[in-house]
Design a protein around this motif. Structure first.
Motif, PDB file in Angstrom:
ATOM      1  N   ILE A  60       0.828  -1.210   0.000  1.00  0.00           N
ATOM      2  CA  ILE A  60       0.000   0.000   0.000  1.00  0.00           C
ATOM      3  C   ILE A  60       0.861   1.258   0.000  1.00  0.00           C
ATOM      4  O   ILE A  60       0.582   2.225  -0.725  1.00  0.00           O
ATOM      5  N   CYS A  61       1.917   1.252   0.799  1.00  0.00           N
ATOM      6  CA  CYS A  61       2.806   2.424   0.858  1.00  0.00           C
ATOM      7  C   CYS A  61       3.560   2.639  -0.450  1.00  0.00           C
ATOM      8  O   CYS A  61       3.935   3.762  -0.783  1.00  0.00           O
ATOM      9  N   PHE A  68      -8.994   0.789  -1.307  1.00  0.00           N
ATOM     10  CA  PHE A  68      -8.600  -0.572  -0.940  1.00  0.00           C
ATOM     11  C   PHE A  68      -9.895  -1.314  -0.615  1.00  0.00           C
ATOM     12  O   PHE A  68     -10.560  -1.010   0.374  1.00  0.00           O
ATOM     13  N   ILE A  69     -10.289  -2.254  -1.470  1.00  0.00           N
ATOM     14  CA  ILE A  69     -11.510  -3.022  -1.253  1.00  0.00           C
ATOM     15  C   ILE A  69     -11.162  -4.267  -0.443  1.00  0.00           C
ATOM     16  O   ILE A  69     -10.320  -5.062  -0.861  1.00  0.00           O
ATOM     17  N   LEU A  80      -9.413  -1.346  10.285  1.00  0.00           N
ATOM     18  CA  LEU A  80      -8.934  -0.172  11.010  1.00  0.00           C
ATOM     19  C   LEU A  80      -7.445   0.057  10.770  1.00  0.00           C
ATOM     20  O   LEU A  80      -6.997   1.201  10.630  1.00  0.00           O
ATOM     21  N   PHE A  81      -6.688  -1.023  10.699  1.00  0.00           N
ATOM     22  CA  PHE A  81      -5.247  -0.945  10.435  1.00  0.00           C
ATOM     23  C   PHE A  81      -4.976  -0.238   9.103  1.00  0.00           C
ATOM     24  O   PHE A  81      -4.150   0.677   9.020  1.00  0.00           O
ATOM     25  N   ILE A  82      -5.700  -0.648   8.061  1.00  0.00           N
ATOM     26  CA  ILE A  82      -5.501  -0.036   6.745  1.00  0.00           C
ATOM     27  C   ILE A  82      -5.987   1.413   6.736  1.00  0.00           C
ATOM     28  O   ILE A  82      -5.356   2.293   6.155  1.00  0.00           O
ATOM     29  N   VAL A  93      -8.996   5.260   0.898  1.00  0.00           N
ATOM     30  CA  VAL A  93     -10.217   4.866   1.599  1.00  0.00           C
ATOM     31  C   VAL A  93     -10.361   3.348   1.541  1.00  0.00           C
ATOM     32  O   VAL A  93     -10.103   2.734   0.505  1.00  0.00           O
ATOM     33  N   VAL A  94     -10.788   2.754   2.661  1.00  0.00           N
ATOM     34  CA  VAL A  94     -11.074   1.321   2.714  1.00  0.00           C
ATOM     35  C   VAL A  94     -12.565   1.117   2.484  1.00  0.00           C
ATOM     36  O   VAL A  94     -13.391   1.703   3.194  1.00  0.00           O
TER      37      VAL A  94
END
Length: 216
Positions: A60-61, A68-69, A80-82, A93-94
């Motif tokens: 992700i970084c 992010f689905i 929550l972590f993502i 956004v997740v």
């Protein structure tokens, strides 16, 4: 420099030759002791292989997706972590999807959108597709129903939403049904995806062998 050459220079070639058995034995121990892979993020349960969790935050970084689905919210700790990771990065956004209404115990977060329903339901897919149309880049993590039929449907549906250069991670391919579905999908879509085994096994242990896919 190849990793086996590095291992030889480091002085443990014999151990490296036995790496598959060592990692395999640890995999079994880790997988069948639920307390081992029930990690926590800010006190919220995250039923993940921690090695895969770390690999995903690295990805992700590097890739900086707009969305992010996550298919399979479970306890909400990973969600929550993502979201917290996106907050630190300053973008992202997740979108988390789960069939159970009360499954996510994670707090409300400005970077989390919850979608209730079966991940392959046409109505759910329509909602998710509309949401990601607001961004330019999309990454996907599949970790819901691990039956062969459902995984294959998810791969086909959500694979279309992943943007070029981004990942789709099919988790728990250490389960035969999930792996079978993945291999069927790859065989049918070989021209569209690259399997990134180097990323999957970077930290030696993964619950998603062959499951780190990059959209061409």
């Amino acid at each position: 420099m190849k990793i086996d050459k590095i291992a030889t220079q480091a002085g443990f070639p014999e151990m490296w030759k036995k790496r598959e058995k060592i990692v395999g034995d640890f995999h079994i121990l880790y997988y069948y002791l639920p307390s081992s892979h029930m990690a926590y993020w800010r006190g919220y349960p995250m039923n993940k292989c921690i090695f895969d969790t770390w690999s995903m935050q690295e990805i992700i970084c590097e890739k900086l997706p707009d969305f992010f689905i996550e298919c399979g919210t479970a306890y909400g700790g990973f969600t929550l972590f993502i979201a917290d990771l996106f907050e630190m990065i300053g973008k992202g956004v997740v979108i988390t999807v789960d069939i159970r209404k009360d499954c996510c115990v994670a707090p409300e977060h400005c970077r989390i959108i919850k979608v209730n329903g079966d991940s392959v339901d046409p109505g759910v897919l329509k909602t998710v597709k509309k949401l990601v149309s607001l961004g330019k880049s999309v990454m996907v993590d599949l970790d819901s129903d691990h039956s062969k039929k459902h995984v294959l449907k998810e791969l086909e549906a959500y694979g279309k939403l992943v943007t070029p250069g981004q990942y789709m991670i099919c988790e728990d391919t250490n389960i035969p049904e999930t792996m079978e579905a993945l291999r069927i999908f790859i065989k049918k879509n070989r021209d569209a995806w690259i399997t990134d085994d180097e990323r999957a096994f970077k930290h030696l242990l993964t619950f998603a062998p062959e499951g780190y896919l990059i959209k061409k």
